[in-house]
Design a protein around this motif. Structure first.
Motif, mmCIF file in Angstrom:
data_model
loop_
_atom_site.group_PDB
_atom_site.id
_atom_site.type_symbol
_atom_site.label_atom_id
_atom_site.label_comp_id
_atom_site.label_asym_id
_atom_site.label_seq_id
_atom_site.Cartn_x
_atom_site.Cartn_y
_atom_site.Cartn_z
ATOM 1 N N PRO A 213 44.330 5.530 -30.105
ATOM 2 C CA PRO A 213 44.771 5.360 -31.344
ATOM 3 C C PRO A 213 46.189 4.478 -31.525
ATOM 4 C CG PRO A 213 44.024 7.424 -31.034
ATOM 5 C CD PRO A 213 44.030 6.842 -29.746
ATOM 6 N N ASP A 214 47.166 5.003 -30.544
ATOM 7 C CA ASP A 214 48.438 4.546 -30.672
ATOM 8 C C ASP A 214 48.583 3.091 -30.318
ATOM 9 O OD1 ASP A 214 49.766 6.860 -31.547
ATOM 10 O OD2 ASP A 214 49.805 7.548 -29.356
ATOM 11 N N ASP B 178 48.530 13.984 -17.506
ATOM 12 C CA ASP B 178 47.622 15.066 -17.887
ATOM 13 C C ASP B 178 46.714 15.059 -17.030
ATOM 14 O OD1 ASP B 178 48.209 15.543 -20.524
ATOM 15 O OD2 ASP B 178 46.207 15.469 -20.800
ATOM 16 N N ARG C 74 51.474 9.119 -19.888
ATOM 17 C CA ARG C 74 50.979 10.383 -20.243
ATOM 18 C C ARG C 74 49.650 10.965 -19.622
ATOM 19 N NH1 ARG C 74 50.684 9.860 -26.527
ATOM 20 N NH2 ARG C 74 48.847 8.868 -26.100
ATOM 21 N N ARG D 203 46.887 0.906 -33.158
ATOM 22 C CA ARG D 203 47.938 0.492 -34.076
ATOM 23 C C ARG D 203 48.897 -0.396 -33.770
ATOM 24 N NH1 ARG D 203 47.542 6.120 -35.611
ATOM 25 N NH2 ARG D 203 48.561 7.057 -33.686
ATOM 26 N N CYS D 204 49.295 -0.599 -32.880
ATOM 27 C CA CYS D 204 50.083 -1.673 -32.181
ATOM 28 C C CYS D 204 49.353 -3.059 -32.158
ATOM 29 C CB CYS D 204 50.585 -1.357 -30.921
ATOM 30 S SG CYS D 204 51.679 -0.243 -30.565
ATOM 31 N N GLN E 158 54.071 1.055 -25.668
ATOM 32 C CA GLN E 158 52.945 1.975 -25.853
ATOM 33 C C GLN E 158 51.960 2.025 -24.554
ATOM 34 O OE1 GLN E 158 53.004 4.133 -28.461
ATOM 35 N NE2 GLN E 158 51.718 5.087 -27.117
ATOM 36 N N TYR F 71 53.547 4.259 -21.903
ATOM 37 C CA TYR F 71 53.718 5.309 -22.322
ATOM 38 C C TYR F 71 52.231 6.312 -22.287
ATOM 39 C CZ TYR F 71 58.416 5.446 -24.756
ATOM 40 O OH TYR F 71 59.652 5.362 -24.735
ATOM 41 N N ASP G 234 56.533 -3.661 -28.242
ATOM 42 C CA ASP G 234 56.220 -2.229 -28.533
ATOM 43 C C ASP G 234 54.737 -2.404 -27.891
ATOM 44 O OD1 ASP G 234 58.230 -2.000 -30.214
ATOM 45 O OD2 ASP G 234 57.340 -2.220 -32.081
ATOM 46 N N LEU H 167 41.071 5.269 -16.715
ATOM 47 C CA LEU H 167 40.622 3.724 -16.257
ATOM 48 C C LEU H 167 40.484 2.863 -17.466
ATOM 49 C CD1 LEU H 167 37.922 4.698 -13.379
ATOM 50 C CD2 LEU H 167 40.067 3.546 -13.222
ATOM 51 N N GLY H 168 40.046 3.366 -18.592
ATOM 52 C CA GLY H 168 39.734 2.638 -19.840
ATOM 53 C C GLY H 168 41.261 2.216 -20.190
ATOM 54 N N LEU H 169 42.148 3.024 -20.302
ATOM 55 C CA LEU H 169 43.399 2.810 -20.608
ATOM 56 C C LEU H 169 44.234 1.563 -19.572
ATOM 57 C CD1 LEU H 169 44.902 4.018 -22.937
ATOM 58 C CD2 LEU H 169 46.024 5.650 -21.560
ATOM 59 N N GLU I 285 39.061 8.182 -18.908
ATOM 60 C CA GLU I 285 39.996 7.779 -20.141
ATOM 61 C C GLU I 285 40.976 6.933 -19.523
ATOM 62 O OE1 GLU I 285 41.189 11.303 -22.100
ATOM 63 O OE2 GLU I 285 41.994 10.112 -23.756
#
Lengths: 436, 436
Positions: free
Chosen positions: B156-157, B297, B293, B160-161, B286, B289, B282, B22-24, B20
């Motif tokens: 998802p956040d 985690d 996060r 949305r952006c 994001q 952020y 934004d 690495l993908g981000l 997750e």
């Protein structure tokens, strides 16, 4: 490429195809894991059914037979674990494994419970219902790995195979639950009303799964399935099911029917395993086909791109001999540059159209999985909002479908659409949310 | 982990979270590319508008100004190319880049055409319409990279952006096309009927895009947009649009209005760029952020898993001292083993529920993109089946939506559903298909 640098356009085209091939090779490995999981599930289903027989009586030959089944399942579990050990978890470099790995972790965690469960069964320290429930949950965890594999596969042909296999496995699992339920019912001489309701529920579920399987399976697998449906075994299994339906506290039958039921339904499920084996072969064959196709494709693609790159280099070379102030004043493109541009564009358009087509096919195949999720969500919504039990929620959906002449999936979709607010929630302020 | 091997369950849980992250991180890099593309698109839009002014007249100061705009766009193009060069194409190891890379290749190929186009514009060797069409196609290629980024993002956040940004960019591009169209119209003194139809089409498209943008944008971006809508510039741009609507062969206006139109609409679009910049901020915020996060985690997750692994090791150690024939006869789990199992399960369930939630949110955000695709598909279907032009197809959809009190997207969805065969095509025989 003779060591020189390819133009960026061509490099990205090549990288796109290579990404496709690598994804496919990875998918093929997941599919192999899926076929091993299917073997393990089959063994666990048999062990679950026989555990109930063992729990209902206590003859020595039953303990021996149960141990044989447990050892078979253990051997297959070891193979699944070996397969999982072979995955190089450190080499994973993208987000697409997040869900699959969590499902695998969940399945592994459930498998860890098996030794304790087997012990309690042998000590008669657990009821048939609880033993069944634990194994249903465990097998459900394994099936959800297959579901996830189907839901994340990027090749439509392979996705279709996986959708067929998943639905067949799910249908067979419901058949296995029916077998376990029947053992409990016949062992006590009759089926309580709630057990009969559960029986109908399991039958409908099987029908739905096998219908989806039929939509996506190869003709060979479909033919095997048709033969099974028309077989003596299946007809006899149906007859015994009718006997079960007619039992009641006042009309109990011989508990000995229990072993006959188990035997007949085991025959039925073993025959299903043959269809499943066919589906697994289809799946692995499709993986090989798809990989072979894309490898050939990549090869000819690479040759074409090399050719274009050569032309490009020649054109660049030619430019060097005409001194230019800036690109804005450069001469009109010569024939070679124009040819390079045309060939590149042609390849690009072919690839774009192909990817678009793949995407539409994928969408269609995955829809069968989405529909499944929607029925589940609709059921949960009914349980939450109306206080229904799962059986009631399902009956409600089925009745609504019959009344409106719709498919169950369509009713579910409409129900969920109704519940959605007309306007979506406004965007949340950035960073002020927590999800953990 | 002190060098010892973690149990498989925990290893997969950790690998899932790492996947997750690495993908981000990869997604964050794509988002940076997206913001650079947005800069380049803005510059190309301005160059496109001014190219038409240049092509309509031929004053020396126009050539100078055009060269300035071209050089600005060239500089931004170099930055995009540098960004693309930084992507390590050989390190890509999964299927999820296939589509994005093909879109990038297409965009790069279009950019390769720019020098030749600029030359032809300066030599007056191309009409305003053709120059506009080429640049519309080129910018469309760049926008499709942004679309693909939005469609494949797994957070998802961030999705949305990206949906907000893509729709805003698309709306702004239609505003840019409106500017270019207006220059052509005012330069010839009046707008032909087909140009007026196109103008309305562009306005409706803008409305639709900005409505979707509003659904997904941050409050700050929405406030900026509201201010822009109420601004003097926008009101004056609207007035000039009304003048355009009243022109005809018999009621021509001064061609000098051309430069005023360009200036006003350039102000309008430059103001839009400010909203876009906000959206880019934004988006990047994001990304930071989300990464922060998930990093935190992952860290706490790792600690927890280490703790569980320690307990597990201790429990295994304890087992060694009680010799057992087989797992089937092993003692019931002691308190520690049970605690390990419970903690693991808790973490697993939290993660599963979280992923499920993420998936639903993703589905919702991507729906805005799907709807877009559906309107496009419905239009194409009407053009194919009814022989409509694109404008006619769009008008038909709009009229149907008004008549039935539905959203345009809903009409498109129903139209497409109608066209689907009641029964899906039967499964094809394996391996007997070709797609190339």
């Amino acid at each position: 490429m003779h060591g020189r640098k390819m133009p960026a356009t061509l490099r990205f085209m090549l990288a796109s195809r290579r990404s496709e091939l690598l994804g496919l090779e990875d998918l093929a490995r997941t599919c192999e894991l899926v076929t091993r999981i299917s073997q393990l599930v089959h063994a666990l289903q048999k062990e679950r059914g026989y555990s109930n027989i063992y729990l209902s009586g206590n003859a020595p030959h039953q303990r021996q037979q149960l141990d044989v089944l447990s050892l078979e399942a253990e051997a297959l579990e070891r193979e699944v674990r070996l397969d999982l050990d072979r995955i190089d978890l450190d080499a994973v470099s993208s987000a697409d494994k997040t869900r699959l790995f969590t499902r695998i972790a969940y399945a592994l965690h459930s498998l860890d419970e098996l030794p304790a469960l087997r012990r309690r069964i042998r000590e008669h320290a657990i009821s048939m219902q609880d033993a069944t429930a634990t194994l249903v949950r465990l097998i459900g965890g394994l099936l959800s790995v297959v579901f996830e594999a189907a839901d994340t596969a990027a090749d439509p042909d392979i996705t279709r195979c996986l959708v067929a296999l998943f639905n067949f496995m799910q249908g067979k699992e419901l058949a296995g639950q029916e077998r376990a339920l029947g053992v409990v019912g016949f062992a006590s001489g009759y089926f309580r009303a709630d057990m009969l309701e559960r029986l109908e529920h399991l039958l409908e579920g099987q029908e739905r799964c096998f219908a989806t399987f039929s939509r996506f399976a190869s003709p060979a697998a479909q033919a095997l399935w048709q033969a099974l449906c028309a077989s003596e075994t299946n007809i006899n299994a149906c007859r015994l099911r009718d006997i079960a339906r007619r039992t009641s506290p006042g009309a109990a039958v011989e508990p000995q029917l229990c072993e006959l039921w188990f035997e007949l339904h085991t025959h039925r499920i073993d025959a299903m395993k043959q269809v499943e084996t066919r589906l697994e072969q289809d799946l692995l064959q499709q993986c090989r086909y798809s990989i072979e196709r894309i490898r050939k494709d990549l090869q000819s693609h690479r040759k074409l791109l090399d050719g274009i790159a050569d032309m490009h280099a020649a054109a660049e070379q030619a430019k060097l001999f005409s001194v230019q102030a800036s690109d804005l004043d450069a001469p009109p493109p010569d024939g070679m540059t124009a040819m390079v541009a045309r060939s590149t564009l042609e390849l690009l358009l072919t690839q774009s159209v192909r990817l678009q087509g793949l995407n539409e096919e994928l969408r269609e195949a995955r829809q069968a999985l989405d529909e499944r999720k929607q029925v589940e969500r609709a059921k949960q919504q009914l349980m939450r909002q109306q206080g229904f039990s799962e059986g009631e929620a399902y009956s409600w959906l089925r009745q609504a479908a019959m009344n409106q002449g719709l498919r169950l999936e369509e009713v579910a979709q409409r129900l969920l659409a109704l519940a959605q607010p007309a306007e979506r929630a406004p965007a949340r302020t950035l960073g002020h949310r927590s999800r953990h």
